[in-house]
Write an enzyme that holds these catalytic residues in place. Sequence first.
Site, short mmCIF file in Angstrom:
data_model
loop_
_atom_site.label_atom_id
_atom_site.label_comp_id
_atom_site.label_asym_id
_atom_site.label_seq_id
_atom_site.Cartn_x
_atom_site.Cartn_y
_atom_site.Cartn_z
N HIS A 172 32.49 65.74 -7.35
CA HIS A 172 31.43 66.14 -7.68
C HIS A 172 30.58 65.52 -6.28
O HIS A 172 29.72 66.06 -5.42
CB HIS A 172 30.70 65.46 -9.13
CG HIS A 172 30.48 63.51 -8.85
ND1 HIS A 172 29.68 63.19 -9.99
CD2 HIS A 172 31.11 63.22 -7.53
CE1 HIS A 172 30.68 61.79 -9.11
NE2 HIS A 172 30.76 61.62 -8.43
C1 LIG Z 1 32.94 58.71 -6.36
S1 LIG Z 1 33.87 57.34 -6.71
C2 LIG Z 1 35.04 57.57 -7.66
C3 LIG Z 1 35.95 56.39 -7.85
C4 LIG Z 1 36.55 56.35 -9.38
N1 LIG Z 1 37.59 57.51 -9.56
C5 LIG Z 1 35.76 56.22 -10.14
O1 LIG Z 1 35.66 56.96 -11.10
O2 LIG Z 1 35.60 55.11 -10.91
C6 LIG Z 1 35.59 58.52 -5.01
C7 LIG Z 1 36.31 57.80 -5.19
O3 LIG Z 1 37.18 59.01 -3.96
C8 LIG Z 1 37.43 57.96 -2.89
N2 LIG Z 1 37.67 59.31 -1.96
C9 LIG Z 1 37.02 59.50 -0.89
N3 LIG Z 1 37.38 60.40 -0.02
C10 LIG Z 1 38.66 60.39 0.20
C11 LIG Z 1 39.99 60.96 1.01
N4 LIG Z 1 39.46 61.58 1.76
N5 LIG Z 1 41.32 60.22 0.32
C12 LIG Z 1 41.77 59.43 -0.93
N6 LIG Z 1 39.79 58.83 -1.20
C13 LIG Z 1 38.84 59.33 -1.34
C14 LIG Z 1 36.75 57.00 -2.48
O4 LIG Z 1 37.03 55.71 -1.62
C15 LIG Z 1 35.98 56.88 -3.74
O5 LIG Z 1 36.83 56.00 -4.46
#
Ligand SMILES: C[S@@+](CC[C@H](N)C(=O)[O-])C[C@H]1O[C@@H](n2cnc3c(N)ncnc32)[C@H](O)[C@@H]1O
Length: 251
Positions: free
Chosen positions: A161
């Site tokens: 999302h």
């Molecule tokens: C909305 S959070 C959801 C975190 C977890 N999955 C939860 O539901 O509690 C989105 C996650 O995607 C990670 N993220 C964003 N871009 C990323 C990337 N390029 N590579 C790895 N992780 C990434 C962020 O650091 C964050 O922890």
Amino acid sequence: MLIVLSNPTFFRNNGYHEPCMHEGLNTPLSGYFKKPDYGFFDYLRDHPAIQSMFISSMKAQVRSTHLSSSVYPYDQKLSASRESDEISVGIVDIGGSQGELLQEIKASCPGINGRMIVQNRVETFDSMATKPDGIELMAHDILTEQPVKGARVYHMKRILHDWADDKCRIILKHTVSAMDRDWSILLIMDAVLPMRNASFSQAMGDHSMLTFGGKVRSEKQWKELLASVGLEIVKIYGGPEPEAVLECRKV
Ligand SMILES: C[S@@+](CC[C@H](N)C(=O)[O-])C[C@H]1O[C@@H](n2cnc3c(N)ncnc32)[C@H](O)[C@@H]1O
């Protein structure tokens, strides 16, 4: 807040097109900072105090809802094993914050087979004082090749999302390439919007994601996105929270 307030102006100036990450400035966030391709997670990286608040908010949601184990039969799916000389990977939580989801699954499903790996941007792990027991932390950029091949479960909770369709396709294609057609399952935990009469909070969720170039998808949009990268929805598991679990297989 200022960025959200500037949304109407941004969309008026850009012909009310859906933000597309590959078009550089074409999201309200990157437009506001005048930095092409600047995303929400780049902003968090550049503001460690806000990053720390964001991580705490993710943790709080896992603790308060126990969403995963109440919705999907992880125990049943992850206790399966197959003959192999290698130590298998049970589950990879892609973008899994600091391992909260895997800790919850580990505690509620004692029969899990194989390694448990959480992947995220390196800065997400930097501030951790202690490492969760039995869970491997792996710095990994989800926009690059998935290094863990043939896992039983690839998991994405509230990941897709955050991204427009073009970026989702990149993330998903890397996952599909790593999946074993006869063994691997992809679980997407995200909201599935109704086609009509979305509630105010569902509409606001979509609107917030739009600010960063992401979106909340309907079942039809999920099916189209997943089919475009060679995935098929096996079943959608609904639960008490807005998020459902979409179980997918490689076609
Ligand atoms: C909305 S959070 C959801 C975190 C977890 N999955 C939860 O539901 O509690 C989105 C996650 O995607 C990670 N993220 C964003 N871009 C990323 C990337 N390029 N590579 C790895 N992780 C990434 C962020 O650091 C964050 O922890």
